[in-house]
Design a protein around this motif. Sequence first.
Motif, PDB file in Angstrom:
ATOM      1  N   ILE A 142       0.360   4.092   8.404  1.00 21.86           N
ATOM      2  CA  ILE A 142      -0.406   5.331   8.597  1.00 21.86           C
ATOM      3  C   ILE A 142       0.405   6.406   9.323  1.00 21.86           C
ATOM      4  CG2 ILE A 142      -2.603   4.102   8.619  1.00 21.86           C
ATOM      5  CD1 ILE A 142      -2.667   4.433  11.665  1.00 21.86           C
ATOM      6  N   TYR A 143       1.628   6.097   9.704  1.00 18.10           N
ATOM      7  CA  TYR A 143       2.437   7.043  10.472  1.00 18.10           C
ATOM      8  C   TYR A 143       3.231   7.989   9.568  1.00 18.10           C
ATOM      9  CZ  TYR A 143       1.426   3.784  14.302  1.00 18.10           C
ATOM     10  OH  TYR A 143       0.798   2.990  15.227  1.00 18.10           O
ATOM     11  N   GLN A 144       3.868   8.978  10.211  1.00 18.27           N
ATOM     12  CA  GLN A 144       4.591  10.013   9.501  1.00 18.27           C
ATOM     13  C   GLN A 144       5.885   9.514   8.853  1.00 18.27           C
ATOM     14  OE1 GLN A 144       3.598  10.096  12.740  1.00 18.27           O
ATOM     15  NE2 GLN A 144       2.980  12.149  13.382  1.00 18.27           N
ATOM     16  N   ASP A 145       6.377  10.319   7.918  1.00 15.98           N
ATOM     17  CA  ASP A 145       7.723  10.145   7.378  1.00 15.98           C
ATOM     18  C   ASP A 145       8.684  10.770   8.380  1.00 15.98           C
ATOM     19  OD1 ASP A 145      10.157  10.280   6.073  1.00 15.98           O
ATOM     20  OD2 ASP A 145       9.472  11.648   4.503  1.00 15.98           O
ATOM     21  N   PHE A 146       9.567   9.967   8.979  1.00 15.16           N
ATOM     22  CA  PHE A 146      10.518  10.564   9.910  1.00 15.16           C
ATOM     23  C   PHE A 146      11.964  10.376   9.482  1.00 15.16           C
ATOM     24  CE2 PHE A 146      11.504   6.445  11.429  1.00 15.16           C
ATOM     25  CZ  PHE A 146      10.407   5.808  11.978  1.00 15.16           C
ATOM     26  N   TYR A 147      12.160   9.964   8.227  1.00 17.23           N
ATOM     27  CA  TYR A 147      13.517   9.820   7.707  1.00 17.23           C
ATOM     28  C   TYR A 147      13.918  10.967   6.781  1.00 17.23           C
ATOM     29  CZ  TYR A 147      14.957   5.258   9.490  1.00 17.23           C
ATOM     30  OH  TYR A 147      15.372   4.238  10.305  1.00 17.23           O
ATOM     31  N   SER A 148      13.051  11.935   6.601  1.00 20.62           N
ATOM     32  CA  SER A 148      13.348  13.049   5.685  1.00 20.62           C
ATOM     33  C   SER A 148      13.327  14.371   6.423  1.00 20.62           C
ATOM     34  CB  SER A 148      12.332  13.069   4.539  1.00 20.62           C
ATOM     35  OG  SER A 148      12.282  11.828   3.883  1.00 20.62           O
ATOM     36  N   VAL A 166       0.812  -1.218   0.000  1.00 24.18           N
ATOM     37  CA  VAL A 166       0.000   0.000   0.000  1.00 24.18           C
ATOM     38  C   VAL A 166       0.846   1.269   0.000  1.00 24.18           C
ATOM     39  CG1 VAL A 166      -2.022  -1.048   1.069  1.00 24.18           C
ATOM     40  CG2 VAL A 166      -0.218  -0.075   2.532  1.00 24.18           C
ATOM     41  N   GLY A 167       2.136   1.157   0.327  1.00 19.14           N
ATOM     42  CA  GLY A 167       3.006   2.332   0.335  1.00 19.14           C
ATOM     43  C   GLY A 167       2.698   3.281   1.479  1.00 19.14           C
ATOM     44  N   GLY A 168       2.827   4.575   1.217  1.00 24.73           N
ATOM     45  CA  GLY A 168       2.632   5.591   2.245  1.00 24.73           C
ATOM     46  C   GLY A 168       3.931   6.312   2.541  1.00 24.73           C
ATOM     47  N   VAL A 169       3.844   7.399   3.289  1.00 23.63           N
ATOM     48  CA  VAL A 169       5.032   8.223   3.534  1.00 23.63           C
ATOM     49  C   VAL A 169       5.950   7.635   4.589  1.00 23.63           C
ATOM     50  CG1 VAL A 169       3.875  10.350   2.829  1.00 23.63           C
ATOM     51  CG2 VAL A 169       3.857   9.687   5.243  1.00 23.63           C
ATOM     52  N   HIS A 170       5.433   6.799   5.472  1.00 25.64           N
ATOM     53  CA  HIS A 170       6.268   6.250   6.535  1.00 25.64           C
ATOM     54  C   HIS A 170       7.357   5.349   5.960  1.00 25.64           C
ATOM     55  CE1 HIS A 170       7.253   4.985  10.618  1.00 25.64           C
ATOM     56  NE2 HIS A 170       7.334   3.747  10.155  1.00 25.64           N
ATOM     57  N   ALA A 171       6.967   4.490   5.029  1.00 24.03           N
ATOM     58  CA  ALA A 171       7.905   3.623   4.315  1.00 24.03           C
ATOM     59  C   ALA A 171       7.230   3.237   3.006  1.00 24.03           C
ATOM     60  CB  ALA A 171       8.245   2.384   5.135  1.00 24.03           C
ATOM     61  N   HIS A 172       7.883   3.519   1.890  1.00 23.45           N
ATOM     62  CA  HIS A 172       7.251   3.317   0.586  1.00 23.45           C
ATOM     63  C   HIS A 172       6.976   1.853   0.277  1.00 23.45           C
ATOM     64  CE1 HIS A 172       7.490   7.513  -0.307  1.00 23.45           C
ATOM     65  NE2 HIS A 172       8.799   7.535  -0.213  1.00 23.45           N
ATOM     66  N   ASP A 173       7.638   0.945   1.008  1.00 20.37           N
ATOM     67  CA  ASP A 173       7.429  -0.486   0.771  1.00 20.37           C
ATOM     68  C   ASP A 173       6.326  -1.075   1.649  1.00 20.37           C
ATOM     69  OD1 ASP A 173       9.110  -0.064   3.057  1.00 20.37           O
ATOM     70  OD2 ASP A 173       9.575  -2.195   3.064  1.00 20.37           O
ATOM     71  N   SER A 174       5.632  -0.261   2.406  1.00 21.42           N
ATOM     72  CA  SER A 174       4.672  -0.762   3.400  1.00 21.42           C
ATOM     73  C   SER A 174       3.585  -1.652   2.807  1.00 21.42           C
ATOM     74  CB  SER A 174       4.000   0.403   4.128  1.00 21.42           C
ATOM     75  OG  SER A 174       4.877   1.000   5.040  1.00 21.42           O
ATOM     76  N   SER A 175       3.290  -2.729   3.541  1.00 18.76           N
ATOM     77  CA  SER A 175       2.223  -3.657   3.169  1.00 18.76           C
ATOM     78  C   SER A 175       1.283  -3.858   4.352  1.00 18.76           C
ATOM     79  CB  SER A 175       2.805  -5.016   2.761  1.00 18.76           C
ATOM     80  OG  SER A 175       3.653  -4.897   1.646  1.00 18.76           O
TER      81      SER A 175
END
Length: 282
Positions: A184-190, A159-168
Amino acid sequence: MFKKITNRVYYMQHYSETDRPALGLICGDSYSLVVDAGNSPAHARDFLNLVASMDIAPLKFVAITHWHWDHIFGIKTMGLLTISHEETKKKLEYLKTLKWDDASLDARVETGEEIEFCRDMIKREMPSRDNLELQVPDITFNCKIEIDLGGITCIVEHVGGVHAHDSSIIYIPDEKIMFLGDCIYQDFYSGEWSYDRNELTILFDKIKKYDVDLYVTGHQDPKTREEMWSFFDDLINVGEIVDKEVVLDKVVSRFKEVRGIIPTEEQLEYIQNFVNNNLKQG
């Protein structure tokens, strides 16, 4: 530490002190599947010890929701056929090339490759990492894969998402339960933690297409359909209020005008997340 949701679905609770995520257990008539492998060999062993006392079909699979350390460091200890999205495998192949001693972790924080929070939690969960051995998944998929456990099936979908683009996500149709991992969580690596409204809308649409009664998240207590959809709607609306604004005070004033209330502490955090994304976009 183990919670029963239905006769076929359980989860091991998250533990924030060392950032242990919730781990899932789905029991079929023939085999059982684990959701995520834990943030350390010790975490995986704790899970396996609890399962050992249960009268269920033998463990065969572990499905990985995404590549972050707290979901994959226990793969080797689990000793099961590991399933992930193809991008997750690529990430793990890279992680296997890294060193995990204190000095190496500190150096990656300095370069921005790693973040302080994860570095500190890794050290807290595993004071010594001399024998840490990472392992890549055995089976990968591109879009989704369906696994028959006997009497019950699991759908693992990217499903992707900003937290990790590989998320399933892992969905159990017969039980109407979904394991979300951290998608569903935030991107915290950028840089500063952030949300992208467009990406969130796409992600939530993918999640909402399934008939779900209960959502199990990586680092919070499970949420009912009503609770989760209320969160989705509120978060998207906050993003709409922020729009392209980059000044926090202006957004807070706009929020008060639109909603007629002062934003809660949680809503203030989400406002800042969307503002941060706008600042990154320039």
